[in-house]
Design a protein around this motif. Structure first.
Motif, short mmCIF file in Angstrom:
data_model
loop_
_atom_site.label_atom_id
_atom_site.label_comp_id
_atom_site.label_asym_id
_atom_site.label_seq_id
_atom_site.Cartn_x
_atom_site.Cartn_y
_atom_site.Cartn_z
N GLN A 102 0.96 -1.19 0.11
CA GLN A 102 0.28 -0.05 -0.01
C GLN A 102 0.79 1.26 -0.10
O GLN A 102 0.71 2.37 -0.68
CB GLN A 102 -0.95 -0.06 1.27
CG GLN A 102 -2.01 -1.05 1.15
CD GLN A 102 -2.69 -1.42 2.46
OE1 GLN A 102 -2.33 -0.76 3.47
NE2 GLN A 102 -3.77 -2.20 2.41
N ASP A 153 0.49 3.49 -3.32
CA ASP A 153 0.14 5.03 -2.78
C ASP A 153 1.15 5.94 -3.52
O ASP A 153 0.57 6.95 -4.06
CB ASP A 153 -0.13 5.15 -1.38
CG ASP A 153 -1.27 4.70 -0.96
OD1 ASP A 153 -2.29 4.05 -1.79
OD2 ASP A 153 -1.70 4.83 0.33
N GLU A 174 -8.98 -2.74 -4.21
CA GLU A 174 -8.58 -1.66 -3.55
C GLU A 174 -7.82 -1.96 -2.16
O GLU A 174 -7.26 -1.10 -1.78
CB GLU A 174 -10.16 -1.19 -3.03
CG GLU A 174 -10.70 -2.25 -2.12
CD GLU A 174 -11.75 -3.33 -2.89
OE1 GLU A 174 -12.37 -4.15 -2.35
OE2 GLU A 174 -11.67 -3.28 -3.97
N ARG A 175 -7.49 -3.40 -1.98
CA ARG A 175 -6.54 -3.68 -0.91
C ARG A 175 -5.20 -3.19 -1.10
O ARG A 175 -4.09 -3.22 -0.09
CB ARG A 175 -6.56 -5.09 -0.62
CG ARG A 175 -7.75 -5.60 -0.17
CD ARG A 175 -7.84 -7.28 0.20
NE ARG A 175 -7.79 -7.98 -1.27
CZ ARG A 175 -7.42 -9.20 -1.42
NH1 ARG A 175 -7.38 -9.88 -0.33
NH2 ARG A 175 -7.54 -9.83 -2.53
N PHE A 221 -4.44 -0.10 -2.12
CA PHE A 221 -4.03 1.08 -1.60
C PHE A 221 -4.67 1.52 -0.50
O PHE A 221 -5.59 0.77 0.19
CB PHE A 221 -4.66 1.98 -3.00
CG PHE A 221 -4.48 1.76 -4.26
CD1 PHE A 221 -3.36 2.23 -4.71
CD2 PHE A 221 -5.12 0.73 -5.12
CE1 PHE A 221 -2.86 1.96 -5.87
CE2 PHE A 221 -4.92 0.56 -6.30
CZ PHE A 221 -3.69 1.04 -6.80
N ARG A 222 -4.13 2.93 0.32
CA ARG A 222 -4.67 3.25 1.46
C ARG A 222 -5.24 4.73 0.79
O ARG A 222 -6.24 5.34 1.61
CB ARG A 222 -3.90 3.66 2.59
CG ARG A 222 -3.66 2.33 3.15
CD ARG A 222 -2.52 2.28 4.30
NE ARG A 222 -2.31 1.24 5.00
CZ ARG A 222 -1.70 1.17 6.16
NH1 ARG A 222 -1.38 2.18 6.71
NH2 ARG A 222 -1.10 -0.08 6.54
N LYS A 234 -7.31 6.83 -4.86
CA LYS A 234 -6.96 5.95 -5.91
C LYS A 234 -7.83 4.41 -5.49
O LYS A 234 -8.11 3.85 -6.42
CB LYS A 234 -5.51 5.22 -5.63
CG LYS A 234 -4.59 6.23 -6.36
CD LYS A 234 -3.00 5.84 -6.04
CE LYS A 234 -2.06 6.67 -6.78
NZ LYS A 234 -0.59 6.19 -6.63
N LYS A 235 -8.38 4.38 -4.26
CA LYS A 235 -9.16 3.35 -4.00
C LYS A 235 -10.63 3.64 -4.74
O LYS A 235 -11.04 2.76 -5.00
CB LYS A 235 -9.45 3.34 -2.43
CG LYS A 235 -8.30 2.95 -1.55
CD LYS A 235 -8.51 2.92 -0.09
CE LYS A 235 -9.43 1.93 0.30
NZ LYS A 235 -8.79 0.64 0.21
N LYS A 236 -10.91 4.66 -4.87
CA LYS A 236 -12.17 5.06 -5.68
C LYS A 236 -12.32 4.57 -7.10
O LYS A 236 -13.20 4.50 -7.51
CB LYS A 236 -12.63 6.60 -5.63
CG LYS A 236 -13.07 7.07 -4.13
CD LYS A 236 -13.12 8.55 -3.99
CE LYS A 236 -13.53 8.93 -2.78
NZ LYS A 236 -13.97 10.66 -2.95
N CYS A 274 -10.80 1.84 -8.25
CA CYS A 274 -10.87 0.52 -8.30
C CYS A 274 -12.02 -0.19 -8.79
O CYS A 274 -13.29 0.34 -8.50
CB CYS A 274 -10.35 -0.25 -6.92
SG CYS A 274 -8.72 0.21 -6.35
#
Length: 301
Positions: free
Chosen positions: A148, A152, A220-221, A223-224, A228-230, A232
């Protein structure tokens, strides 16, 4: 093997909606591997895995830059710097150009200095960075934390959900691929020539770039960072769960072989590069989870 060979020999290019495709045999990805080997005499860091990963990604660890500080990192994301603060690290100095979005954060911490030295990361530049062996066989949480931090900073997720990681260090690319595969990801590495034309139109060669293309369940795992998670997507921009594929075969000769059957209830085990394999019918059940997915094709032998 004869059944696999016969199936692949029968494949012909079909057309659906004017798109040519070939039905390949699918191999499921492994679950995150819990290594059982001990740490032994390897150095065990106190700094969080996320911080180490972020410093490997965008941190400056050269001896000259770290003469008066433990390390520094350049970032435009407050969320990344907040992760450092949550780990007990606050910058002692912040610098940046006026009007610029990115700032450089300098850290001075005894544990961080000791950890970077113990992990042999001091003195590494973009070409020589690597992942210390401790993290290759660390806990699942530590490996995800490291990934992560790296994703990131230097990772990318496109608008279509495709994830990738780029580096100019060949060793770092191979290390990252090992950890990602151990966490259940499908990873390929491609080498790209890098360069640009200056204002006079003269081509300037840069260091080659090694790009990792990554697919995994619940990407999504990786990233934190919220932005960026959005991006996925459920299937990494595809239409079904990511898998490896058998697309062909090549005759390499005759060698003595031994069939294996492990005592695990599923009779599955991992080969090189964390490839799931078996010597039983247990893998047939893998197709069941996608039985209602109309975009999913599978062949049961």
């Amino acid at each position: 093997f004869d059944m696999i060979k016969s199936y692949l020999d029968r494949q012909e290019k079909n057309t659906v909606s004017n798109v040519a495709y070939k039905s390949n045999l699918l191999i499921p990805l492994c679950n995150p591997v819990k290594f059982t080997q001990g740490i032994g005499r390897r150095y065990r860091p106190k700094t969080s895995a996320y911080v180490i990963g972020a410093l490997i990604g965008d941190g400056c660890l050269t001896e000259k830059a770290c003469l008066n500080y433990s390390a520094s990192i350049t970032s435009m994301d407050d969320d990344i710097i907040n992760e450092f603060s949550l780990s007990g690290l606050d910058p002692c100095l912040v610098s940046g150009e006026k009007g610029g979005k990115a700032k450089t954060f300098f850290y001075k911490d005894d544990n961080l200095t000791q950890d970077l030295s113990g992990l042999k990361l001091y003195g590494c530049d973009s070409l020589s960075k690597f992942i210390p062996s401790y993290y290759k066989y660390a806990t699942v949480d530590e490996r995800f934390g490291l990934v992560q931090g790296m994703m990131d900073t230097d990772g990318t997720v496109g608008k279509n959900g495709h994830c990738s990681y780029s580096t100019s260090s060949e060793r770092l690319a191979e290390d990252m691929a090992f950890i990602l595969r151990s966490l259940g990801a499908y990873v390929t590495i491609s080498k790209k020539k890098a360069g640009y034309k200056d204002k006079n139109g003269i081509y300037k060669k840069c260091h080659d770039s090694y790009c990792l293309y990554i697919k995994m369940e619940k990407e999504e795992r990786l990233f934190r960072l919220p932005r960026k998670k959005k991006r996925c997507t459920p299937f990494n921009g595809g239409v079904s769960s990511p898998t490896k594929r058998i697309t062909g075969y090549e005759f390499v000769g005759y060698e003595p072989c031994r069939c294996l059957l492990v005592s695990d209830p599923n009779a599955l085990y991992l080969a090189d590069d964390f490839i799931v394999t078996h010597n039983s019918f247990a893998i047939l059940l893998e197709a069941v989870k996608d039985v209602q997915n109309r975009y999913f094709n599978s062949i049961i032998l």
